[in-house]
Design an enzyme around this catalytic site. Structure first.
Site, short mmCIF file in Angstrom:
data_model
loop_
_atom_site.label_atom_id
_atom_site.label_comp_id
_atom_site.label_asym_id
_atom_site.label_seq_id
_atom_site.Cartn_x
_atom_site.Cartn_y
_atom_site.Cartn_z
N ASP A 197 9.60 30.45 -87.73
CA ASP A 197 11.05 30.36 -87.59
C ASP A 197 11.57 29.05 -88.19
O ASP A 197 11.03 27.98 -87.92
CB ASP A 197 11.39 30.44 -86.10
N GLU A 245 -8.81 27.61 -92.10
CA GLU A 245 -10.02 27.47 -91.28
C GLU A 245 -10.58 28.84 -90.89
O GLU A 245 -11.77 28.96 -90.55
CB GLU A 245 -9.73 26.68 -90.01
#
Length: 501
Positions: A197, A245
């Site tokens: 957002d 990751e």
């Protein structure tokens, strides 16, 4: 990557499906409707916020990033939803709200406790006097300044949106690490990615300079639509590193609400920032062939080899059919355009039904941003309750019985079946889901025409914006059309998907 070839279906959980019987949609209700998404043929769903929240901004004021609000269920229900969606080959994205928290989040409660609080610098506090905010920024909602004076500690705090939504200070490494840990919490549960957002706001120019007076025009997007700070890009690279990751298959699409493609594209970085960035300029393009040709050409020119997004509606904007004057014919043509342009389309729940915004009487208005109409509940059945066990929190959209999922699934000529057919063709055609795009010059006046191509696979799309029928090109067969094709002519406000004969 999967997110380049997918169609993402946005779900506003409060309005999708209610299983608990309180009139508010929830995760269990969504679990019970996953069959609809699989039948429709979307590839991923994006959930607007489900975190614990006092709901001042209906979940975009987060009180706990690592839990589900009881209104929607709990973490076990979320895990079950994620597992069920994955079993149906549907990926799941979750709204992440990095710019601000709720004023009831424990971080802000501690920050507000005193000037000496260990978390004081987790938010943006500034000196001043009660009669004059630190700058002239207007809040996105409410009509006042983007600052609130705290009597107890005699400083101002920044809130780009409501006073109940204080902005986090991403200049503080502790905030950065805490928010990275929020991402890891959900990624560890198997989440496929996030919609971030107003992510372009997390970096703030330390000068916090005034907006030029001429730029303040009363719009609730004054600051949101203009704050483009270079320091945000380093923060996005750090966020991308967290996603990477997890093996490179997780993604983030960012709400970069700058309303100009040339300003939005840099937020993708050198494939080291956002994977996708929303481009909302399409929300204001008039229903004209020339205007849409210019919009598409601009996106292609600015984005180049980068992958665009296409958004025609969402939980903050009018539905397509409402914006187009209530015309189902135009809404059908717009749906074909959305799903056949180069890029990743985001389809707001209910657009496959051709829903319009609800008429919300003053006594039922609840949203501080005036967005209730597009958030009306989804009608599932032709029964009086439309598949909701209790009266929903907002009024129904127009004609809920005729436009319900049940009614339209029973009608092969419905907009719902059109959406399903376009999605199926898009998935089958390499040209449509990953090919390049070329605007065509040989179409009649008032017709937008473009070709998608990937290797030997070619498709053409014709959309007739003119007031008279337009002859379709020779050598091409109609694979799908939004209206009856008679005598090789495309009716006004209709679209056709073509393949070589």
């Amino acid at each position: 990557m999967w997110w380049q070839e997918s169609v993402v279906y946005q779900i506003y959980p409060r309005s999708f499906a209610d299983a608990s019987g309180d009139g508010v949609g929830d995760l269990e209700g969504l679990r019970g409707r996953l069959e609809h998404l699989q039948w429709l043929g979307v590839d991923a769903l994006w959930l607007s916020p489900i975190y614990r929240s006092p709901m001042a901004d209906f979940g975009y004021d987060v009180a706990d990033y690592c839990d589900v609000d009881p209104l929607f269920g709990d973490l076990a229900t979320f895990d079950a939803l994620l597992a069920d969606a994955h079993a149906r080959d549907i990926r799941v994205l979750l709204d992440w709200v990095p710019n601000h928290t709720s004023d009831q989040h424990p971080w802000f409660v501690e920050s507000r406790a005193s000037r000496d609080s260990p978390k004081r610098d987790w938010y943006r506090w500034h000196d001043g006097t009660p009669d004059r905010p630190p700058n002239n920024w207007p809040a996105a909602f409410g009509g006042g300044p983007a600052w609130t004076w705290d009597d107890a500690t005699e400083q101002w705090y920044l809130h780009t949106f409501l006073p109940q939504q204080p902005d986090l200070n991403w200049d503080n490494p502790e905030v950065v690490e805490a928010m990275h840990d929020v991402l890891r919490f959900w990624l560890d549960r198997g989440l496929d990615g996030f919609r971030a957002d107003v992510v372009h706001l997390i970096g703030k120019d330390p000068e916090l300079a005034d907006i030029p007076e001429g730029d303040i025009v009363g719009s609730h997007l004054d600051v949101v639509g203009t704050h483009d700070y270079h320091g945000t890009h380093a923060l996005l690279r750090g966020i991308r590193a967290v996603l990477d990751e997890y093996g490179g298959d997780r993604m983030m699409v960012g709400e970069v609400n700058l309303r100009e493609t040339g300003l939005i594209a840099p937020y993708l970085g050198d494939d080291d920032e956002l994977h996708l960035a929303f481009d909302f300029e399409s929300l204001t393009v008039p229903w004209e062939a020339g205007a849409w040709r210019s919009r598409i050409a601009h996106v292609e020119d600015v984005m180049g080899a980068r992958w665009p997004t296409w958004v025609f509606s969402n939980h903050d904007q009018q539905r397509v059919r409402t914006r187009l004057g209530g015309s189902e014919a135009r809404a059908r043509a717009a749906l074909v355009m959305l799903l056949t342009l180069r890029g990743t389309p985001f389809l707001f729940a209910g657009e496959e039904l051709g829903l319009e915004d609800a008429e919300v009487p003053p006594e039922r208005v609840v949203d501080p941003g005036g967005r209730d109409g597009c958030r009306a509940p989804i009608p599932w059945t032709t029964a009086a309750d439309h598949g909701w066990p209790a009266d929903p929190w907002l009024p129904w959209p127009p004609e809920p019985r005729a436009r319900s999922v049940e009614a339209q699934r029973a009608d092969p000529a419905s907009m719902l079946h059109l959406a399903r057919a376009v999605l199926a063709l898009r998935r089958e055609s390499a040209a449509l889901h990953r090919g390049g795009l070329e605007l065509l010059d040989d179409a009649p006046d008032g017709v937008l025409a473009y070709e998608r191509c990937a290797g030997d696979d070619r498709r053409r799309v014709w959309i007739n914006f003119a007031g008279a029928p337009a002859a379709l090109p020779e050598g091409w067969a109609v694979e799908l059309a939004t209206a009856d094709i008679a005598g090789g002519e495309l009716p006004p406000d209709a679209a056709a998907l073509l393949r070589p004969r």
